[in-house]
Write an enzyme that holds these catalytic residues in place. Sequence first.
Site, PDB file in Angstrom:
ATOM      1  CD1 TRP A 189      -2.697   1.741   0.462  1.00  0.00           C
ATOM      2  CD2 TRP A 189      -1.322   2.525   2.060  1.00  0.00           C
ATOM      3  NE1 TRP A 189      -3.054   3.046   0.731  1.00  0.00           N
ATOM      4  CE2 TRP A 189      -2.225   3.543   1.696  1.00  0.00           C
ATOM      5  CE3 TRP A 189      -0.352   2.791   3.040  1.00  0.00           C
ATOM      6  CZ2 TRP A 189      -2.213   4.821   2.291  1.00  0.00           C
ATOM      7  CZ3 TRP A 189      -0.322   4.054   3.632  1.00  0.00           C
ATOM      8  CH2 TRP A 189      -1.251   5.054   3.256  1.00  0.00           C
ATOM      9  CD  GLU A 230      -4.491  -1.664   1.771  1.00  0.00           C
ATOM     10  OE1 GLU A 230      -3.358  -2.044   2.153  1.00  0.00           O
ATOM     11  OE2 GLU A 230      -5.364  -1.230   2.552  1.00  0.00           O
ATOM     12  CE  LYS A 232      -6.501   5.858   2.227  1.00  0.00           C
ATOM     13  NZ  LYS A 232      -5.761   5.712   3.475  1.00  0.00           N
ATOM     14  CG  ASP A 263      -8.559  -1.080   4.187  1.00  0.00           C
ATOM     15  OD1 ASP A 263      -9.634  -0.690   4.684  1.00  0.00           O
ATOM     16  OD2 ASP A 263      -7.484  -1.087   4.819  1.00  0.00           O
ATOM     17  CG  HIS A 266      -8.697   1.638   1.492  1.00  0.00           C
ATOM     18  ND1 HIS A 266      -7.437   1.296   1.089  1.00  0.00           N
ATOM     19  CD2 HIS A 266      -8.571   2.096   2.762  1.00  0.00           C
ATOM     20  CE1 HIS A 266      -6.573   1.505   2.075  1.00  0.00           C
ATOM     21  NE2 HIS A 266      -7.246   1.985   3.106  1.00  0.00           N
ATOM     22  CG  HIS A 290      -6.014  -4.657   4.600  1.00  0.00           C
ATOM     23  ND1 HIS A 290      -5.137  -3.608   4.515  1.00  0.00           N
ATOM     24  CD2 HIS A 290      -5.254  -5.786   4.655  1.00  0.00           C
ATOM     25  CE1 HIS A 290      -3.899  -4.085   4.513  1.00  0.00           C
ATOM     26  NE2 HIS A 290      -3.949  -5.393   4.578  1.00  0.00           N
ATOM     27  CG  ASP A 298      -9.207   4.272   5.407  1.00  0.00           C
ATOM     28  OD1 ASP A 298      -9.613   3.213   5.925  1.00  0.00           O
ATOM     29  OD2 ASP A 298      -8.041   4.441   5.011  1.00  0.00           O
ATOM     30  CG  ASP A 300      -7.624   2.362   9.380  1.00  0.00           C
ATOM     31  OD1 ASP A 300      -7.784   1.256   8.854  1.00  0.00           O
ATOM     32  OD2 ASP A 300      -7.118   3.333   8.788  1.00  0.00           O
ATOM     33  CG  ASP A 330      -5.230  -1.992   7.840  1.00  0.00           C
ATOM     34  OD1 ASP A 330      -4.599  -1.496   8.800  1.00  0.00           O
ATOM     35  OD2 ASP A 330      -5.243  -1.477   6.709  1.00  0.00           O
TER      36      ASP A 330
HETATM   37  C1  RNT Z   1      -3.796   2.564   4.703  1.00  0.00           C
HETATM   38  C2  RNT Z   1      -3.907   1.116   4.369  1.00  0.00           C
HETATM   39  C3  RNT Z   1      -2.778   0.246   4.849  1.00  0.00           C
HETATM   40  C4  RNT Z   1      -2.329   0.539   6.256  1.00  0.00           C
HETATM   41  C5  RNT Z   1      -1.391  -0.474   6.846  1.00  0.00           C
HETATM   42  C6  RNT Z   1      -0.666   0.043   8.035  1.00  0.00           C
HETATM   43  O1  RNT Z   1      -4.903   3.267   4.326  1.00  0.00           O
HETATM   44  O2  RNT Z   1      -5.125   0.612   4.816  1.00  0.00           O
HETATM   45  O3  RNT Z   1      -3.123  -1.076   4.692  1.00  0.00           O
HETATM   46  O4  RNT Z   1      -3.408   0.676   7.117  1.00  0.00           O
HETATM   47  O5  RNT Z   1      -0.535  -0.966   5.895  1.00  0.00           O
HETATM   48 ZN    ZN Z   2      -5.401  -1.521   4.619  1.00  0.00          ZN
END
Ligand code: RNT
Ligand code: ZN
Length: 422
Positions: A189, A230, A232, A263, A266, A290, A298, A300, A330
């Site tokens: 990523w 990955e 986004k 993810d 994302h 993810h 996003d 997290d 993640d």
């Molecule tokens: C960031 C991505 C990525 C990170 C990790 C730490 O938007 O989701 O995967 O969260 O690699």
């Molecule tokens: Zn991620």
Amino acid sequence: MSNIKNINISYEIAREAYAEIGVDTEKAIELLKTIPLSIHCWQGDDVGGFETQGVGTADGGMQVTGNYPGKANTVDELRSDMEKALSLIPGTHRVNIHAIYGEFNGKQIDRDEIEPIHFQGWIDWAKSNNLKLDFNSTLFSNPKAASGLTLSDNDRSIRDFWIEHVKRCRKIGSYIGKSQNDACIHNLWIPDGVKDITVNRFKLRAQLKDSLDKIYSVVYASSEIKDSVESKLFGIGSEYSVVGSHDFYMPYAILNNLMICLDMGHFHPTESVADKLSALLLYFNEIVMHVSRGIRWDSDHVVIINDELRNVMEEIVRCDATNRVHLALDYFDASINRIGAWVIGARSTLRALLMALLEPISQLKSYEENNRFFERLALLEELKSMPFNAVWDQYCLTMDVPIRTNWISEIIKYENSVTFKR
Ligand code: RNT
Ligand code: ZN
């Protein structure tokens, strides 16, 4: 003890109730045992890493908020915290590490200098804990990512620096895979994106493509390393455009025999990530997911059982793809007990997966094929109050991890005796 007796009784009742609708709970439990989660080391120290012991802060569009006491400051602390978390999560899992988590022994080792040897400690630790490792290049939290661009930067020397980093990470990934006799998933990523109107996005994307071509021209055996990229939608500082967008990576991954990493944070907040699986699984042999929880963006947040999570798990099971979708956690929350955050997310992911494994799928599919949509909807609605939790308790019991709410006090005990003393 009476707890255990009650769990056994409840399980027997649940087993019968599920059998009545054609679901074999034993089979669901057996399958669940075989599905690993790749548990992210970075929840334990707020994506800090060990390049500069204990002072790292995530950068590159990721916001880790909170300052709950007790964070892991050394690799040993992080590992013992992970061991604690893993002891409360049923099943055999994997650990996902980032390049910044190498053991550099106080030396200034820049990203273009890292070697397999810096990860030997992780390999040895994983082996003695019966764990497999996955790996990630780290293209953020570094002065050479300060422009917001890395592999797509207009400056060739910046691109070359990061190409070298990812090449080294893939070499490390293949070394890990060989050492553990099981392919290491290497995920890429990058934070690359632009804040405001950019006229030559085409150039940035062409530069990213060129960098990736250089990186993936090195071929490793798929028994050693499996690569994913990955995509986004946007990040802080990349509101206008993300270079590695979905449209960029989907064809790139397909054309270059890589996995795509989806993810859950994302995509547009109203977009269904679950809906993508049945499309992508026709073209990709394997996919990385993810598992995350975005609140409005996003963000997290710690994964919990919500509709998004359930829908993703249902889709994986309904597509019969539990061995083709690699689940990697993640998220990062620094405002609550970090070990607790790991365990909540992991247990919830597994529990959502178990709920999906307890669906009478052939019955549902047969209703659907015969246009019996009332029966399909009615059964789906009844499933919501089936006693899946009795099956979960039984699973925890057989896997020798705390049942019901008992794991919460385990974390508090560890907090008082270990993390609060740091
Ligand atoms: C960031 C991505 C990525 C990170 C990790 C730490 O938007 O989701 O995967 O969260 O690699
Ligand atoms: Zn991620």
